[in-house]
Design an enzyme around this catalytic site. Structure first.
Site, PDB file in Angstrom:
ATOM      1  N   HIS A   1       0.907  -1.048  -0.166  1.00  0.00           N
ATOM      2  CA  HIS A   1      -0.112  -0.111  -0.124  1.00  0.00           C
ATOM      3  C   HIS A   1       0.744   1.217  -0.134  1.00  0.00           C
ATOM      4  CE1 HIS A   1      -4.028  -1.722   0.651  1.00  0.00           C
ATOM      5  NE2 HIS A   1      -3.406  -2.702   0.872  1.00  0.00           N
TER       6      HIS A   1
ATOM      7  N   ASP B   1       3.992   9.560  -1.236  1.00  0.00           N
ATOM      8  CA  ASP B   1       2.812   8.733  -0.807  1.00  0.00           C
ATOM      9  C   ASP B   1       2.186   7.516  -1.694  1.00  0.00           C
ATOM     10  OD1 ASP B   1       0.501   8.218   1.050  1.00  0.00           O
ATOM     11  OD2 ASP B   1      -0.076  10.391   0.989  1.00  0.00           O
TER      12      ASP B   1
END
Ligand code: ADQ
Length: 479
Positions: A172, A381
């Protein structure tokens, strides 16, 4: 039945994650209650887990081993919790996962702390999870491991299991370039651990490339960059990009509700500025919150015409508060907000409104609706779901997203104003542009992003990842 359930057929998903999908509460009269955790992955996966009677294995930091059928009303699935002692949490979770792998994967070499004892604890916890997987595994499962807490798990499961179920792993967070990943003292162990999977998924093509190049450079594995395949241990592993989406329909529906409109009007009135700029994050150094505050300060320095007219609202949910770097960041943000407000505020206007807490989903949506500009500027991110949530909530197509080029979401949301979050000037210029952009351009840019977020939602992600994993599981066997 959902299409993911169709694809699964008689198979179950056996999911593994660090955090459990339900939190367990015991009421005063001893009744056990389960509360579903909010979050796109849990919301999307839970119905599939229920319809296929799946198993979810997660850590339990109360140190108890539990097997619970959740939720109370059927259809249910099994939630198995692997006990984690306080020492495990300190060493495996706060230590190796969050002070070695997290900064490394976000390209922050200087923030990495490598300790032999913490890696040993990470190995130990991964082994205990592998035992739990093997104990729960059925003959027709898809084993699906989530995230950087369990990078050794695919290999450990493969070694222990007599069943030949497909093993999928989804990362993730970002995967760094080979030159950065090489810094990790246990780089071989981690790569070999992951290559126990049949399928490895990342959010973007860049992370796929970084991972494949690491396998080629560090392990001398046979890698095909074009098809995204690694040959290892006489098997073929599929490495692909599957960008995660959100529960778009749910966000759109909440954004359109009468109560949300009223609440967002109240928020605007209370803030009192003509324009509202919003930031929403976990309080994490990867999210670039300090740099963002400097950009707001620069905007008021360079453009005095915005003073008294624009307020910046930063909502930061407390995160990993027991880790030293996060404590330091909190102090830095508190001081910077105080300094900017001390410098510019006047009676009736606060330049920076700082909310150090998580907001309930409905309230968050009201803030998204109220914001003219959303400023999402992580230094790095994996994806960034806040950017997609803001877009989904702009049902009138009016609003401007300023987005870091280093967020995975920038590969999809390319009509946002893309900025380099390390350049305070770049962000200040984008802010000035966003605050003065004409309605037609705002709407054109937003509509394009909204169409994308609607088409590629979390259900589509789930469906493609499950079918991709099952396909690679069967291909790996015949090669
Ligand atoms: P996170 O780093 O947690 O996730 P993000 O993708 O932005 O980051 O997800 C955060 C979630 O928490 C969002 O759903 C958001 O609404 C919610 N949230 C954040 N701040 C909040 C606040 N103050 N109040 C209420 N809710 C708040 C990791 C990776 C990401 C990746 C996701 C999913 O770091 O890059 O997108 O996993 O794969």
């Amino acid at each position: 039945m959902s299409s993911t359930a169709d694809i699964l057929g008689a198979r179950r998903i056996l999911a593994v994650s660090n955090r459990e999908p339900y939190t367990r509460h015991v009421s005063e009269d001893g009744q056990v209650e389960f509360e579903l955790r909010a979050g796109g992955l849990v919301t999307a996966l839970t119905p599939v887990m229920r319809s296929s009677s799946g198993v979810w294995i997660a850590g339990d930091s109360d140190g108890e081993a539990r097997r619970d059928e959740v939720p109370h009303e059927g259809p249910q699935f099994l939630l198995r919790q692997v006990p984690l002692s306080e020492e495990d949490v300190e060493s495996y979770y706060r230590g190796f996962a969050n002070r070695a792998l997290w900064p490394l994967c976000h390209y922050f070499i200087d923030a990495c702390h490598f300790a032999e004892s913490q890696f040993a604890s990470y190995q130990d916890v991964n082994q205990r999870f592998a035992e739990a997987v093997v104990a729960e595994e059925g003959d027709a499962d898809l084993v699906w491991v989530h995230d950087y807490h369990f990078m050794l798990l695919p290999k450990l499961v493969r070694e222990r299991s007599r069943r030949r179920n497909p093993i999928a792993y989804f990362h993730h967070i970002p995967f760094p370039p080979e030159a950065v990943f090489r810094v990790l003292p246990w780089r071989r162990e981690i790569l070999v651990g992951l290559l126990g999977a049949d399928f490895i998924g990342f959010h973007t093509e860049i992370y796929v490339k970084n991972f494949l190049e690491s396998c080629a450079g560090i392990l001398q594995a046979d890698v095909d960059l074009a098809s995204g395949r690694v040959r290892w241990d006489n098997r073929s592993i599929d490495v692909s990009a599957y960008p995660i989406g959100i529960e778009t329909a749910e966000f759109e529906q909440m954004a359109g509700a009468q109560g949300t409109t009223e609440r967002s009007e109240i928020i605007r009135r209370n803030i009192g500025a003509e324009k509202i700029v919003l930031g929403v994050d976990r309080l994490d150094y990867s999210k670039g919150i300090l740099q963002r505050l400097y950009a707001i300060e620069r905007l008021f320095e360079l453009h005095p015409e915005f003073r008294g007219k624009v307020s910046f609202v930063q909502v930061a949910v407390p995160s990993r508060t027991a880790v030293k770097e996060y404590e330091e960041l909190k102090r830095g943000v508190d001081e910077t907000v105080g300094r900017i407000n001390g410098r510019f505020s006047n009676s009736g206007w606060t330049p920076v409104i700082y909310l150090y807490r998580g907001l309930p989903r409905e309230e968050l949506v009201a803030y998204y609706r109220a914001a003219d500009v959303c400023l999402i500027t992580p230094l790095r991110d994996g994806m960034n779901l806040v950017a997609k949530e803001y877009v989904a909530c702009k049902t009138d197509d009016d609003g401007v997203l300023i987005l870091s080029e280093f967020a995975g979401a920038s590969a999809e949301l390319d009509t946002a104003l893309l900025v380099n979050p390390y350049s305070i000037q770049d962000m200040a210029v984008a802010l000035q542009w966003a605050l003065t952009m004409e309605a037609g351009e705002r709407q054109r840019r937003m509509k394009q992003m909204r169409d994308h977020v609607r088409e590629y939602d979390v259900h589509k992600w789930l469906e493609s990842i499950v079918s991709g994993s099952l396909r690679s599981g069967s291909e790996a066997k015949v090669k």
